[in-house]
Design a protein around this motif. Structure first.
Motif, PDB file in Angstrom:
ATOM      1  N   ILE A  16       0.607  -1.058  -0.063  1.00 34.39           N
ATOM      2  CA  ILE A  16      -0.145  -0.064  -0.026  1.00 34.39           C
ATOM      3  C   ILE A  16       0.822   1.329  -0.007  1.00 34.39           C
ATOM      4  CG2 ILE A  16      -1.929  -1.057   1.183  1.00 34.39           C
ATOM      5  CD1 ILE A  16      -1.111   0.397   3.782  1.00 34.39           C
ATOM      6  N   ASP A  17       2.270   0.914  -0.197  1.00 31.12           N
ATOM      7  CA  ASP A  17       3.029   2.035  -0.145  1.00 31.12           C
ATOM      8  C   ASP A  17       2.839   3.036   1.198  1.00 31.12           C
ATOM      9  OD1 ASP A  17       5.206   3.464  -1.351  1.00 31.12           O
ATOM     10  OD2 ASP A  17       3.768   4.950  -2.394  1.00 31.12           O
ATOM     11  N   ALA A  18       2.983   2.425   2.196  1.00 31.76           N
ATOM     12  CA  ALA A  18       2.711   3.108   3.454  1.00 31.76           C
ATOM     13  C   ALA A  18       3.823   4.045   3.991  1.00 31.76           C
ATOM     14  CB  ALA A  18       2.587   2.135   4.666  1.00 31.76           C
ATOM     15  N   ASP A  19       3.342   5.105   4.419  1.00 33.56           N
ATOM     16  CA  ASP A  19       4.514   6.325   4.940  1.00 33.56           C
ATOM     17  C   ASP A  19       5.012   6.019   6.491  1.00 33.56           C
ATOM     18  OD1 ASP A  19       3.987   7.903   2.424  1.00 33.56           O
ATOM     19  OD2 ASP A  19       2.347   8.946   3.297  1.00 33.56           O
ATOM     20  N   LEU A  20       4.124   5.259   7.367  1.00 38.50           N
ATOM     21  CA  LEU A  20       4.494   5.049   8.632  1.00 38.50           C
ATOM     22  C   LEU A  20       3.748   3.597   8.969  1.00 38.50           C
ATOM     23  CD1 LEU A  20       5.367   6.074  11.254  1.00 38.50           C
ATOM     24  CD2 LEU A  20       3.172   7.049  11.495  1.00 38.50           C
ATOM     25  N   ILE A  21       4.537   2.912   9.711  1.00 30.79           N
ATOM     26  CA  ILE A  21       3.685   1.680  10.352  1.00 30.79           C
ATOM     27  C   ILE A  21       3.549   2.063  12.125  1.00 30.79           C
ATOM     28  CG2 ILE A  21       3.979  -0.656  11.072  1.00 30.79           C
ATOM     29  CD1 ILE A  21       5.993  -1.036   8.583  1.00 30.79           C
ATOM     30  N   VAL A  22       2.414   2.035  12.492  1.00 28.02           N
ATOM     31  CA  VAL A  22       2.167   2.201  14.014  1.00 28.02           C
ATOM     32  C   VAL A  22       1.870   0.632  14.221  1.00 28.02           C
ATOM     33  CG1 VAL A  22       0.886   3.300  15.522  1.00 28.02           C
ATOM     34  CG2 VAL A  22       1.369   4.521  13.589  1.00 28.02           C
ATOM     35  N   MET A  23       2.303   0.422  15.640  1.00 26.03           N
ATOM     36  CA  MET A  23       1.972  -0.944  16.095  1.00 26.03           C
ATOM     37  C   MET A  23       2.162  -0.804  17.519  1.00 26.03           C
ATOM     38  SD  MET A  23       5.125  -3.286  14.447  1.00 26.03           S
ATOM     39  CE  MET A  23       4.354  -4.673  15.141  1.00 26.03           C
ATOM     40  N   GLY A  24       1.592  -1.740  18.273  1.00 26.26           N
ATOM     41  CA  GLY A  24       1.671  -1.874  19.764  1.00 26.26           C
ATOM     42  C   GLY A  24       2.649  -2.854  20.167  1.00 26.26           C
ATOM     43  N   SER A  25       3.255  -2.846  21.385  1.00 26.29           N
ATOM     44  CA  SER A  25       4.107  -3.667  21.887  1.00 26.29           C
ATOM     45  C   SER A  25       3.591  -3.861  23.332  1.00 26.29           C
ATOM     46  CB  SER A  25       5.534  -2.758  22.034  1.00 26.29           C
ATOM     47  OG  SER A  25       6.366  -3.948  22.593  1.00 26.29           O
ATOM     48  N   HIS A  26       3.868  -5.369  23.690  1.00 27.47           N
ATOM     49  CA  HIS A  26       3.331  -5.948  24.908  1.00 27.47           C
ATOM     50  C   HIS A  26       4.413  -5.789  25.847  1.00 27.47           C
ATOM     51  CE1 HIS A  26      -0.137  -7.693  23.282  1.00 27.47           C
ATOM     52  NE2 HIS A  26       0.742  -8.262  22.273  1.00 27.47           N
ATOM     53  N   SER A  27       5.596  -5.436  25.699  1.00 28.46           N
ATOM     54  CA  SER A  27       6.759  -4.959  26.674  1.00 28.46           C
ATOM     55  C   SER A  27       7.296  -6.148  27.405  1.00 28.46           C
ATOM     56  CB  SER A  27       6.368  -3.762  27.596  1.00 28.46           C
ATOM     57  OG  SER A  27       6.093  -2.625  26.836  1.00 28.46           O
ATOM     58  N   ARG A  28       7.066  -7.352  26.698  1.00 28.07           N
ATOM     59  CA  ARG A  28       7.642  -8.577  27.297  1.00 28.07           C
ATOM     60  C   ARG A  28       9.060  -8.443  27.516  1.00 28.07           C
ATOM     61  NH1 ARG A  28       4.475 -10.681  23.065  1.00 28.07           N
ATOM     62  NH2 ARG A  28       2.321 -11.892  23.983  1.00 28.07           N
ATOM     63  N   GLY A  29       9.334  -9.365  28.593  1.00 22.63           N
ATOM     64  CA  GLY A  29      10.813  -9.122  29.154  1.00 22.63           C
ATOM     65  C   GLY A  29      11.870  -9.747  28.217  1.00 22.63           C
ATOM     66  N   PHE A  30      13.228  -9.522  28.483  1.00 24.80           N
ATOM     67  CA  PHE A  30      14.267  -9.878  27.595  1.00 24.80           C
ATOM     68  C   PHE A  30      14.291 -11.564  27.474  1.00 24.80           C
ATOM     69  CE2 PHE A  30      18.801 -11.444  27.362  1.00 24.80           C
ATOM     70  CZ  PHE A  30      18.936 -10.754  26.020  1.00 24.80           C
ATOM     71  N   VAL A  31      13.931 -12.467  28.380  1.00 17.89           N
ATOM     72  CA  VAL A  31      14.100 -13.865  28.095  1.00 17.89           C
ATOM     73  C   VAL A  31      13.001 -14.172  27.058  1.00 17.89           C
ATOM     74  CG1 VAL A  31      13.642 -15.992  29.012  1.00 17.89           C
ATOM     75  CG2 VAL A  31      14.976 -14.171  30.384  1.00 17.89           C
ATOM     76  N   ASN A  32      11.656 -13.677  27.072  1.00 16.91           N
ATOM     77  CA  ASN A  32      10.687 -13.864  26.207  1.00 16.91           C
ATOM     78  C   ASN A  32      10.826 -13.522  24.879  1.00 16.91           C
ATOM     79  OD1 ASN A  32       8.686 -15.305  28.127  1.00 16.91           O
ATOM     80  ND2 ASN A  32       7.674 -13.215  28.622  1.00 16.91           N
ATOM     81  N   ARG A  33      11.515 -12.491  24.836  1.00 14.41           N
ATOM     82  CA  ARG A  33      11.942 -12.048  23.576  1.00 14.41           C
ATOM     83  C   ARG A  33      12.818 -12.799  22.551  1.00 14.41           C
ATOM     84  NH1 ARG A  33      12.114  -6.531  25.627  1.00 14.41           N
ATOM     85  NH2 ARG A  33      14.416  -6.783  25.628  1.00 14.41           N
ATOM     86  N   LEU A  34      13.898 -13.505  23.394  1.00 16.11           N
ATOM     87  CA  LEU A  34      14.876 -14.313  23.052  1.00 16.11           C
ATOM     88  C   LEU A  34      14.045 -15.782  22.596  1.00 16.11           C
ATOM     89  CD1 LEU A  34      17.979 -14.081  25.568  1.00 16.11           C
ATOM     90  CD2 LEU A  34      17.784 -13.522  23.090  1.00 16.11           C
ATOM     91  N   ILE A  35      13.114 -16.178  23.507  1.00 15.72           N
ATOM     92  CA  ILE A  35      12.840 -17.398  23.294  1.00 15.72           C
ATOM     93  C   ILE A  35      11.610 -17.208  21.779  1.00 15.72           C
ATOM     94  CG2 ILE A  35      11.124 -19.158  24.115  1.00 15.72           C
ATOM     95  CD1 ILE A  35      12.368 -18.456  26.957  1.00 15.72           C
ATOM     96  N   ILE A  36      10.679 -16.433  22.045  1.00 12.43           N
ATOM     97  CA  ILE A  36       9.530 -16.359  21.066  1.00 12.43           C
ATOM     98  C   ILE A  36       9.897 -15.042  20.094  1.00 12.43           C
ATOM     99  CG2 ILE A  36       7.897 -17.337  22.485  1.00 12.43           C
ATOM    100  CD1 ILE A  36       6.799 -14.474  23.054  1.00 12.43           C
ATOM    101  N   GLY A  37      10.697 -14.548  20.501  1.00 13.96           N
ATOM    102  CA  GLY A  37      10.979 -13.363  19.414  1.00 13.96           C
ATOM    103  C   GLY A  37      10.079 -12.046  19.564  1.00 13.96           C
ATOM    104  N   SER A  38      10.194 -11.022  19.099  1.00 12.13           N
ATOM    105  CA  SER A  38       9.436  -9.856  19.081  1.00 12.13           C
ATOM    106  C   SER A  38       8.896  -9.310  17.809  1.00 12.13           C
ATOM    107  CB  SER A  38       9.985  -8.669  19.732  1.00 12.13           C
ATOM    108  OG  SER A  38       9.328  -7.392  19.738  1.00 12.13           O
ATOM    109  N   GLN A  39       7.594  -9.472  17.401  1.00  9.49           N
ATOM    110  CA  GLN A  39       7.214  -9.094  16.179  1.00  9.49           C
ATOM    111  C   GLN A  39       7.424  -7.573  15.829  1.00  9.49           C
ATOM    112  OE1 GLN A  39       5.587 -11.475  13.888  1.00  9.49           O
ATOM    113  NE2 GLN A  39       6.435 -12.637  15.512  1.00  9.49           N
TER     114      GLN A  39
END
Length: 97
Positions: A53-76
């Motif tokens: 769609i030739d976006a100018d900006l992507i806006v998204m939310g973050s669950h603010s998971r901890g470091f270990v969770n990001r390592l295991i499941i990644g962060s979208q």
């Protein structure tokens, strides 16, 4: 039966999310646009849609998971930020009070 129940819940969730997005787009005014797509990996759908769609900006939310969770499941959100060709605005979830 389980598949039917899951499909019903998924569609209800999509409908609820789309309603929130429509309200956000209305508040943002003309030119704001929302898209709903389904992908196994959310970041892929976000990046492909932004490009399509030739976006100018992507806006998204973050669950603010901890470091270990990001390592295991990644962060979208992290994947989108790192791979996007356009600016990305991350909105952090407020902590529960």
């Amino acid at each position: 039966m389980i598949t039917s129940d899951f499909r019903h819940l998924r569609l209800a969730n999509v409908d609820q999310c789309e309603a929130v997005l429509r309200k956000a787009a209305a508040i943002a005014g003309t030119g704001a646009r929302t898209e709903t797509v389904e992908y196994i990996n959310a970041y892929e759908g976000i990046l492909e849609t932004a490009k399509a769609i030739d976006a100018d900006l992507i806006v998204m939310g973050s669950h603010s998971r901890g470091f270990v969770n990001r390592l295991i499941i990644g962060s979208q959100a992290s994947k989108v930020v790192n791979l996007s060709e356009v600016p990305v605005l991350i909105i952090k979830q407020r902590p529960a009070t």
